[in-house]
Write a protein that holds these residues in place. Structure first.
Motif, PDB file in Angstrom:
ATOM      1  N   ARG A   1      12.536 -37.269  48.831  1.00 47.61           N
ATOM      2  CA  ARG A   1      12.441 -38.734  48.665  1.00 47.61           C
ATOM      3  C   ARG A   1      13.303 -39.447  49.701  1.00 47.61           C
ATOM      4  O   ARG A   1      12.920 -40.482  50.238  1.00 47.61           O
ATOM      5  CB  ARG A   1      12.842 -39.127  47.246  1.00 47.61           C
TER       6      ARG A   1
ATOM      7  N   ASN B   1      11.500 -39.385  52.914  1.00 45.95           N
ATOM      8  CA  ASN B   1      10.425 -40.376  52.926  1.00 45.95           C
ATOM      9  C   ASN B   1      10.986 -41.773  53.165  1.00 45.95           C
ATOM     10  O   ASN B   1      10.493 -42.524  54.013  1.00 45.95           O
ATOM     11  CB  ASN B   1       9.662 -40.326  51.592  1.00 45.95           C
ATOM     12  N   GLU B   2      12.039 -42.090  52.448  1.00 47.77           N
ATOM     13  CA  GLU B   2      12.603 -43.437  52.557  1.00 47.77           C
ATOM     14  C   GLU B   2      13.132 -43.694  53.974  1.00 47.77           C
ATOM     15  O   GLU B   2      12.868 -44.725  54.572  1.00 47.77           O
ATOM     16  CB  GLU B   2      13.732 -43.557  51.535  1.00 47.77           C
TER      17      GLU B   2
ATOM     18  N   SER C   1       8.165 -43.230  55.398  1.00 50.84           N
ATOM     19  CA  SER C   1       7.587 -44.470  54.856  1.00 50.84           C
ATOM     20  C   SER C   1       7.299 -45.481  55.969  1.00 50.84           C
ATOM     21  O   SER C   1       6.525 -46.410  55.780  1.00 50.84           O
ATOM     22  CB  SER C   1       8.532 -45.073  53.827  1.00 50.84           C
TER      23      SER C   1
ATOM     24  N   LYS D   1       6.569 -40.418  46.242  1.00 55.35           N
ATOM     25  CA  LYS D   1       6.905 -40.521  47.670  1.00 55.35           C
ATOM     26  C   LYS D   1       7.632 -39.268  48.176  1.00 55.35           C
ATOM     27  O   LYS D   1       8.744 -39.337  48.698  1.00 55.35           O
ATOM     28  CB  LYS D   1       7.736 -41.768  47.932  1.00 55.35           C
TER      29      LYS D   1
END
Ligand code: NOJ
Length: 565
Positions: free
Chosen positions: A242, A245-246, A250, A277
């Motif tokens: 995550r 992704n962040e 993203s 995500k």
């Protein structure tokens, strides 16, 4: 409306290139980036949307590039950064995206982080890797490496051990250490800024290890403990994905596929649910392990089709409307599927087409491995010296030390060795891969199985793949329809149904050389108005009530709902 927002990769087909074995442009016997560029027209003709490129980064090649020395430069043998940029650009001009391999569970021991890390206990990079003291002159725990031997190597300079789940030239990176994670995110950004289409993440579910690193169980016939419960889907894996992704993913419209040995459907529901995500899809291994006995990969046993069907059913149902499946028979670590689950003798063409139809009609994103579209087969090299793969060579040595006979070990290698997939791509009857001496021998059957011949034969396996790719673009039912397994206990037929609001598709495939018969009424289809979507025989052998299924036959018939004629 929602459909328009759908991610592009749901209708894509990926083609995997193992650069070392794809096409050599300069006669040194090793495939390279200019070689790939020279074959982009071929890939465009096939119709694929994405190339997954196995690693092209600078590497000492202990594991053919899965041991990266520098994530920001290209391996000399493969070319230059200009070549790589040209590849990205020229692929883009043909509507093809390039997905890079992201290998960050480990690096090469020649990476500057490791060179620094091992130099002193006080090095700024010490904690980029996993170091522990030995116990009474023994490694910190009993874990075995995937490539045989202990997973620990003692480094004399600082008198401590480092963890390497793969070869000792592939030390594991320490994801607990935030600066390491930051550096990984930066190198990902570096590549994304070059315009790549995403990442295939090498053993990404191994990156979080249980901190206390406990001993593993020693299974029968094994010398070392199985550490996998302490590093597969480890305690912080979801947190790390995550964060990745962040911080990085993203910001780009890209695809991610996590290679995840040991991931179950429950795990995959978490990994691939878009709300989490984490990654878009995972490579599961369950279907690839069904022909392994209790002794593991090299303990080959015949596939039971019923197990394969139940496995696909489980994955199809678990991820429908929850996450997303990847679909594959082949990659650079697996033997050739036509030799494995098909018939590479008399029925090679039919069975290769059957396997293609069976896989490509499922829900998910299909992956084609180079040469699969030709029906390339496994190889039998009589001499061990003709093999190159570190996994195979280490295993051979370890099993010889255990007193296993040469013949027994070789029969495992013939069935399961990774070099089966790594013999050079067969472009012409003479080979066509290189003007020099290939780094690994060609499969001697290139005179019968090659691109030139496939392209000139409108009934070849190549055109079955081409058609399957087109069908995926034309018919939403392949992308979105529900899945239902029929005749689950039939030992040789794999039959399933896909269903949307207005259509039903029946997929019938025969995994044997025996003739079978089905009654249409038993196929649970609601209409008799049927249209053949694709098949590997000229016509169906059918009448109003029954259909005969010939050796390795495969067909897909569409039934429009509500028409009862
Ligand atoms: C999985 C890769 O697919 C394989 O080729 C490699 O040897 C290991 N990970 C280690 O990177």
């Amino acid at each position: 409306m929602e459909r328009q927002m759908e991610p592009w990769w749901k209708k894509s087909v990926v083609y995997q290139i193992y650069p070392r074995s794809f096409m050599d442009s300069n006669g040194d016997g090793i495939g390279d980036i200019q070689g790939i560029i020279s074959k982009l027209d071929y890939l465009e003709k096939l119709g694929i949307d994405v190339i997954w490129l196995s690693p092209v980064y600078d590497s000492p090649n202990d594991d053919n590039g899965y041991d990266i020395r520098n994530y920001r430069t290209i391996m000399d043998e493969f070319g230059t950064m200009e070549d790589m940029e040209q590849l990205i650009e020229e692929a883009k001009n043909r509507g093809i995206r390039i997905v890079m391999d992201l290998v960050v569970n480990h690096s090469s021991d020649e990476h500057e982080w490791f060179v620094e890390s091992r130099s002193s206990k006080n090095s700024k990079y010490r904690d980029y890797y996993i170091w522990r003291d030995g116990k009474d002159g023994q490694p910190p725990n009993n874990w075995g490496s995937v490539f045989s031997g202990s997973a620990w190597e003692k480094d004399e300079l600082t008198n401590s051990y480092y963890l390497h789940l793969f070869s000792k030239k592939q030390p594991d990176l320490n994801w607990e250490h935030e600066p390491l994670r930051g550096d990984v995110y930066q190198l990902m950004t570096y590549w994304l800024e070059k315009g790549i289409g995403g990442f295939r993440m090498d053993v990404i579910n191994f990156i979080s290890k249980a901190l206390d690193l406990p001993d593993g169980t020693i299974h029968p016939n094994n010398l070392y403990g199985d550490g996998s419960p302490y590093f597969i889907n480890g305690p912080k894996i979801h947190q790390y994905l995550r964060e990745m992704n962040e911080k990085v993913l993203s910001k780009y419209d890209v695809v991610t596929v996590g290679e995840m040995p040991g991931a179950t459907t429950d795990d995959a529901q978490i990994y691939t649910n878009p709300y989490n995500k984490e990654v878009n899809m995972v490579f599961t291994f369950e279907h690839m392990d069904l022909d392994s006995g209790p002794g593991g990969k090299w303990n080959v046993q015949p596939l039971k089709l019923v197990d394969l069907k139940r496995n696909f059913e489980k994955w199809q149902l678990a991820l429908h409307k929850v996450g997303w499946n990847s679909l594959y028979w082949n990659n650079h670590d697996q033997p050739r599927v036509v030799s494995r689950f098909g018939n590479d003798g008399e029925y090679r063409e039919l069975s290769a087409k059957m396997l293609a139809i069976c896989l490509h009609m499922l829900q998910g994103t299909p992956y084609i491995y180079q040469g699969e579209e030709l029906g390339m087969t496994n190889v039998v090299f009589p001499l061990l010296e003709d093999y190159r793969d570190i996994e195979t060579l280490n295993m051979y040595k370890e099993k010889m030390e255990q007193g296993i006979s040469h013949e027994d070990i070789m029969s495992g290698i013939y069935a399961k060795g990774r070099d089966n997939a790594r013999t050079p791509m067969q472009w012409t009857s003479e080979g066509g891969f290189t003007t020099g001496t290939p780094w690994i021998r060609m499969n001697p059957n290139t005179d019968e199985i090659n691109v030139e011949q496939s392209i000139n034969d409108s009934t070849s396996i190549f055109y079955t793949y081409q058609k399957l790719i087109q069908l995926r673009k034309q018919h939403d039912i392949i992308t979105h329809g529900s899945f239902q397994l029929l005749f689950a206990d039939h030992p040789s037929l794999f039959v399933y149904k896909r269903q949307s609001a207005d259509e039903e598709w029946l997929v019938v495939t025969n995994f044997s050389d025996q003739r079978e018969q089905l009654e249409w009424k038993d196929c649970d289809v609601t209409s008799k108005s049927r249209e053949i979507i694709i098949s590997n025989y000229d016509t169906l052998n059918t009448n109003e009530n029954t259909v005969e299924i010939r050796p390795y036959e495969a067909f897909v018939v569409a039934f429009k709902k509500g028409i009862e004629n």
